[in-house]
Design a protein around this motif. Sequence first.
Motif, mmCIF file in Angstrom:
data_model
loop_
_atom_site.group_PDB
_atom_site.id
_atom_site.type_symbol
_atom_site.label_atom_id
_atom_site.label_comp_id
_atom_site.label_asym_id
_atom_site.label_seq_id
_atom_site.Cartn_x
_atom_site.Cartn_y
_atom_site.Cartn_z
ATOM 1 N N LYS A 11 40.564 43.358 37.533
ATOM 2 C CA LYS A 11 39.646 42.304 37.492
ATOM 3 C C LYS A 11 38.695 41.724 36.455
ATOM 4 O O LYS A 11 38.523 42.556 35.362
ATOM 5 C CB LYS A 11 38.311 42.961 38.655
ATOM 6 N N VAL A 56 43.603 35.925 31.063
ATOM 7 C CA VAL A 56 43.736 35.905 32.447
ATOM 8 C C VAL A 56 45.299 35.789 33.155
ATOM 9 O O VAL A 56 45.952 34.755 32.357
ATOM 10 C CB VAL A 56 42.543 34.892 33.249
ATOM 11 N N VAL A 57 45.380 35.963 34.300
ATOM 12 C CA VAL A 57 46.869 35.922 34.798
ATOM 13 C C VAL A 57 46.624 35.423 36.391
ATOM 14 O O VAL A 57 46.000 36.238 36.946
ATOM 15 C CB VAL A 57 47.545 37.209 34.747
ATOM 16 N N PRO A 58 47.035 34.001 36.422
ATOM 17 C CA PRO A 58 46.805 33.490 37.675
ATOM 18 C C PRO A 58 47.719 34.308 38.723
ATOM 19 O O PRO A 58 48.757 34.621 38.529
ATOM 20 C CB PRO A 58 47.476 32.102 37.709
ATOM 21 N N SER A 59 47.230 34.551 40.019
ATOM 22 C CA SER A 59 47.615 35.194 40.990
ATOM 23 C C SER A 59 48.503 34.063 41.979
ATOM 24 O O SER A 59 47.625 33.407 42.629
ATOM 25 C CB SER A 59 46.702 35.953 41.709
ATOM 26 N N ARG A 60 49.840 34.059 42.208
ATOM 27 C CA ARG A 60 50.484 33.233 42.697
ATOM 28 C C ARG A 60 50.302 33.630 44.323
ATOM 29 O O ARG A 60 50.015 32.648 45.236
ATOM 30 C CB ARG A 60 52.001 33.353 42.675
ATOM 31 N N MET A 61 50.123 34.797 44.864
ATOM 32 C CA MET A 61 49.820 35.258 46.215
ATOM 33 C C MET A 61 48.497 35.117 46.618
ATOM 34 O O MET A 61 48.450 35.274 47.795
ATOM 35 C CB MET A 61 50.229 36.714 46.347
ATOM 36 N N ASN A 62 47.587 34.641 45.538
ATOM 37 C CA ASN A 62 46.312 34.658 45.874
ATOM 38 C C ASN A 62 45.692 33.371 45.146
ATOM 39 O O ASN A 62 44.982 33.549 44.122
ATOM 40 C CB ASN A 62 45.384 35.792 45.714
ATOM 41 N N PRO A 63 46.167 32.358 45.534
ATOM 42 C CA PRO A 63 45.986 30.945 44.621
ATOM 43 C C PRO A 63 44.196 30.797 44.322
ATOM 44 O O PRO A 63 43.538 31.025 45.210
ATOM 45 C CB PRO A 63 46.580 29.905 45.658
ATOM 46 N N GLY A 64 44.238 30.154 43.293
ATOM 47 C CA GLY A 64 42.766 30.099 42.685
ATOM 48 C C GLY A 64 42.315 31.307 42.176
ATOM 49 O O GLY A 64 41.033 31.467 41.555
ATOM 50 N N GLU A 65 42.932 32.585 42.350
ATOM 51 C CA GLU A 65 42.196 33.687 41.765
ATOM 52 C C GLU A 65 43.104 34.095 40.577
ATOM 53 O O GLU A 65 44.370 33.974 40.459
ATOM 54 C CB GLU A 65 42.213 34.798 42.995
ATOM 55 N N PHE A 66 42.575 35.179 39.814
ATOM 56 C CA PHE A 66 43.143 35.256 38.360
ATOM 57 C C PHE A 66 42.785 36.825 38.293
ATOM 58 O O PHE A 66 41.724 37.477 38.725
ATOM 59 C CB PHE A 66 42.557 34.777 37.285
ATOM 60 N N TYR A 67 43.694 37.568 37.666
ATOM 61 C CA TYR A 67 43.612 38.796 37.360
ATOM 62 C C TYR A 67 43.341 38.708 35.808
ATOM 63 O O TYR A 67 43.434 37.650 35.382
ATOM 64 C CB TYR A 67 44.842 39.939 37.160
ATOM 65 N N LEU A 98 51.923 28.245 41.000
ATOM 66 C CA LEU A 98 50.667 28.880 40.864
ATOM 67 C C LEU A 98 49.425 28.018 41.208
ATOM 68 O O LEU A 98 48.158 28.525 41.177
ATOM 69 C CB LEU A 98 50.558 29.126 39.304
ATOM 70 N N VAL A 104 52.572 34.979 34.391
ATOM 71 C CA VAL A 104 52.241 33.866 32.948
ATOM 72 C C VAL A 104 50.780 34.274 32.674
ATOM 73 O O VAL A 104 49.919 34.339 33.528
ATOM 74 C CB VAL A 104 52.725 32.637 33.234
ATOM 75 N N ASP A 109 56.324 39.194 39.620
ATOM 76 C CA ASP A 109 55.358 38.360 40.586
ATOM 77 C C ASP A 109 56.369 38.331 41.876
ATOM 78 O O ASP A 109 56.769 36.800 42.213
ATOM 79 C CB ASP A 109 54.971 37.283 39.851
ATOM 80 N N ALA A 111 40.357 42.785 42.411
ATOM 81 C CA ALA A 111 41.172 42.143 41.753
ATOM 82 C C ALA A 111 42.209 41.689 42.452
ATOM 83 O O ALA A 111 42.898 42.328 43.507
ATOM 84 C CB ALA A 111 41.646 42.738 40.544
ATOM 85 N N PRO A 112 42.851 40.311 42.563
ATOM 86 C CA PRO A 112 42.353 39.157 41.445
ATOM 87 C C PRO A 112 40.990 38.540 42.078
ATOM 88 O O PRO A 112 40.655 38.924 43.404
ATOM 89 C CB PRO A 112 43.585 38.145 41.250
ATOM 90 N N SER A 113 40.412 37.783 41.461
ATOM 91 C CA SER A 113 39.169 37.301 41.783
ATOM 92 C C SER A 113 39.247 35.951 41.265
ATOM 93 O O SER A 113 39.921 35.510 40.269
ATOM 94 C CB SER A 113 37.914 37.840 41.347
ATOM 95 N N LEU A 156 42.458 24.080 38.736
ATOM 96 C CA LEU A 156 42.832 24.454 39.790
ATOM 97 C C LEU A 156 43.664 23.192 40.541
ATOM 98 O O LEU A 156 43.181 22.248 40.446
ATOM 99 C CB LEU A 156 42.174 25.149 40.583
ATOM 100 N N LEU A 168 44.825 23.540 44.098
ATOM 101 C CA LEU A 168 44.906 24.156 45.220
ATOM 102 C C LEU A 168 45.482 23.183 46.471
ATOM 103 O O LEU A 168 44.554 22.234 46.851
ATOM 104 C CB LEU A 168 43.628 25.092 45.999
#
Lengths: 586, 586
Positions: free
Chosen positions: A169, A179-190, A576, B179, B220, B564-566, B580, B582
């Motif tokens: 987080k 930060v790492v964008p999360s494809r499975m959770n769009p708009g969210e980042f690790y 992403l 990425v 991913d 996480a992610p957030s 973003l 989305l």
Amino acid sequence: MFRTQTCGELRLSDVNKTVTLAGWVQRTRKMGGMTFVDIRDRYGITQLVFNQDVNAELCEKANKLGREYVIQTTGVVKERSNKNAHIPTGEIEIIVTGLNILHSAEIPPFTIEDESDGGDDLRMQYRYLDLRRNCVKKNIELRHKMTFEVRRYLDEHNFLEIETPILIKSTPEGARDFVVPSRMNPGEFYALPQSPQTFKQLLMVAGFDRYFQIAKCFRDEDLRADRQPEFTQIDCEMSFVEQEDVLNIFEGMTKHLFKQIKNIDFTEPFPRMTWADAMKYYGSDKPDIRFGMKFVEIKDLTSGKDFVVFDSSEYVAGICAEGCANYTRKQIDGLTDFVKRPQIGAKGLVYVRYDADGTLKSSVDKFYTQEELKSWADRFGAKPGDLMLILAGNRLKTQKALGELRLEMGSRLGLRDKNKFAPLWVVDFPLLEWDEDTQRYYAMHHPFTSPKEEDIPLLDTDPGKVRANAYDMVFNGVELGGGSIRIHDGELQDKMFKVLGFTEEKAHYQFGFLMDAFKYGAPPHGGLAFGLDRFVSLFAGLDSIRDCIAFPKNNSGRDVMSGAPSIIDDSQLEELQLKLDLKDAK
Amino acid sequence: MFRTQTCGELRLSDVNKTVTLAGWVQRTRKMGGMTFVDIRDRYGITQLVFNQDVNAELCEKANKLGREYVIQTTGVVKERSNKNAHIPTGEIEIIVTGLNILHSAEIPPFTIEDESDGGDDLRMQYRYLDLRRNCVKKNIELRHKMTFEVRRYLDEHNFLEIETPILIKSTPEGARDFVVPSRMNPGEFYALPQSPQTFKQLLMVAGFDRYFQIAKCFRDEDLRADRQPEFTQIDCEMSFVEQEDVLNIFEGMTKHLFKQIKNIDFTEPFPRMTWADAMKYYGSDKPDIRFGMKFVEIKDLTSGKDFVVFDSSEYVAGICAEGCANYTRKQIDGLTDFVKRPQIGAKGLVYVRYDADGTLKSSVDKFYTQEELKSWADRFGAKPGDLMLILAGNRLKTQKALGELRLEMGSRLGLRDKNKFAPLWVVDFPLLEWDEDTQRYYAMHHPFTSPKEEDIPLLDTDPGKVRANAYDMVFNGVELGGGSIRIHDGELQDKMFKVLGFTEEKAHYQFGFLMDAFKYGAPPHGGLAFGLDRFVSLFAGLDSIRDCIAFPKNNSGRDVMSGAPSIIDDSQLEELQLKLDLKDAK
């Protein structure tokens, strides 16, 4: 297997054995009807001999070998007539009976020698060739050996190595997160961890008691000369301990490393110094105590003699450079220029020469008598032949500048020998740092560092004075590691967040899961993290951490060898659900 | 230190010692005027005794302790009258003289016991409490021990552990890369490595000879039940070796682990099976050979008897389930449903019962005579009392379905004992896989895998038939690791890229730096990577890799504990020059 032996192991006792070696061609030499080829692998170099008269075809083949060709060769071990005492295999050579070219090679862009003709940029671009050089290779071997010994020591002391996540987080505090964008959770980042701090504290809550990890950490900072966007920490945490226990374990680990790797025995406990003393006597929180030259304060001796520079300064102090009274005007001007550089920022430099005849000559002779200068010299403990160098100004800034001057003089006087190792624990760090720009306190280490119990009341009245249960291990002026005893009490932690200007919401959003965890029973705990790159550099005698990292990045965070970072496909961005928003379209 | 001993070490020989322990309250029991408290730490559990008559105040304090309170306690070790043989400290107890509450605790959301009342979701949310449970804790300890022994073995075999970067160049091939936007290089991205593949090959070019790394890798992918977005590999590479050398070293490592950790001796070499045989006899590239039940093909025996299902199938084969002739109609219907599930995809199931009286009953009695069925039974090696289960259809699909049915029958018959370990090398994998959707070949492992020398001509004529120098280590039907001998010849590599449909530009863009490196002399090399999570799970007898990972993520790639992610601050996005985009604004 393509070989029966390595290129580093054959000795006189192997004479008459038939062996097969494989490796790279280091060099070839033709002398009359003989051709000599040095074959190199990770373990060493062995001389191959080809004789035109015995096997012309084979010798021809050898003559055509280029530098860095990969070859496999078979032959008989013979005693050399012309022995080479510089290499372990120097008493033998191989009379070659078979040669197999495994891979040809283009001419490398720089020589594969300790003293290479390749500049830094070229070496980085062809890092895989640079790593072939013995002087670089041995740093990588050293790094392996050190991490192995760290693990052995910590395992023997009941530490468990536990992997914590890399995709975590984002908690932007301190340096910037990658930060790492999360494809499975769009708009969210690790985020990538700046350190495993919260996770190791959770492991203590989980009861693991003694944790360590040799962990990759990440900071998206503008890189200074010796920083990397990814770096490695020896990260440790212990429960049911006080500061003394942590220092003992890691002092032990450090001694273990010195003994195992460098065969150096530290029989005495590492000296300790408070942060206050470190600043007072060395102008640094990581003093290089390989040499003395401690600061001497003389404000009281200088006041009221109409020298405005000193009179208007809150702090006047200097160092005594032994035997430097013979410094020329030019040398002293050089030192003045040194302290006036913007990175150091002093306004000027006052010197007092204590000449061999007992007289004192200074740049402030107009203002001070011989007796007054003598009283300074006495406080400095100066002898005839010494040179006193004095700075004045704001206390903290001047201490730092004087610290730099001290290091410079140490270097000039050859007092900073790379083969001498001076350990030091710096303890009792301040808990907080005041930031003028934002007009608030920041945690000097991190928000979980515990204040000294006796200083807790000061949190309400004078937070800047509160000392922390925090400590750094310093060697030769380099901070190798640091840590603290953590706050394990929820109420005190809440207070800390308040002092640091966190709203309750922000504290909860960023660290809520750690604070929640504490509610289920947190043990007293504390720990420490070493910078592995620096630790290895210290052992290797390197000036930069870069050469103990196999594939480092440059100051722009770029891997010039592979070309990272790079643009990515539009389809990747689309997946992403991101768009570039470049300010300066190129 | 808050303790003199741990909660796991006191024995009868310690009786009358005064000790201090620290840990968590496991449970309290009040019996008459006595209160018993079990105190737990990482090392064990010790019984504390408080006596109302001796110290009423202290006993009162003990009575108020809640589950999971963190306490420090001092007392004298005494022999227990009522000994507990189940725990190592069961012969003693502590007569408490001092009790210090270090931290109170809220009531945990589930019990901290091996058989907990917490469901998976709750356990993951409060992972720090879950990790306190002995059954979870010991997996983490096992993981530490295994990695330590891996390192010890590889160090003894001259391997160097070398860290490769986490922020690398994106080379989208195979799974998707995570990425990382680069703030210092706007519009450009790093990728997180799917494996250190290219770097370890570069290390071979650099001459490092024997490399390993216990490395974090990232994919991913849409997560299946037992995948994690970040996972750990024991990644290895060697130079100047052939396949046999690699197999020997890592078979040795595996045996070392079994010996050190589980005290199991594998005295025989691991069996080997070609990929073709694995598919033919087990319908899987990772056969579970803890039991037999090999496939038997009977297409030739079934043809021309007007049974259209078999006649129209290219492949008819089955397994013989020993002693299952007494399966009820309902049980057989259950198996039919099993093979017809969409994940398995068979159209139906034919059975033949070999009854105890020697008669054969089948679901295809209309089409086949007793003699014909008998000829099948003979080929199956079936005896009276056995049950034959037969599938038909497309070869590859039916093999896979039959493989699943075989595993199911193995489980039902109790033939898959977790305490039995059946190693297997699967060798001679195909180099390429044909993909119907995209109508092209893909590398079965990766584009650097070398074809068998004798199969190279097939690259031009029948690429699908080319076998690779590729191998997997399989235990109990789980692929623990795999690898290959790499292509080290530039020309062959170019050819491979062509077969895989890479344009020269694309090959150069993605792998140019590796191909360039090869030009300066690449040694023959090959390697292997183990999935550490699976390896530990195998040793721990776990069904999922999740419980050998301290902080795993769920099937959506989410860490439900930390959240996480957030979302991240707009200012962070702005610094990264990203927006973003989305698709489904929430």
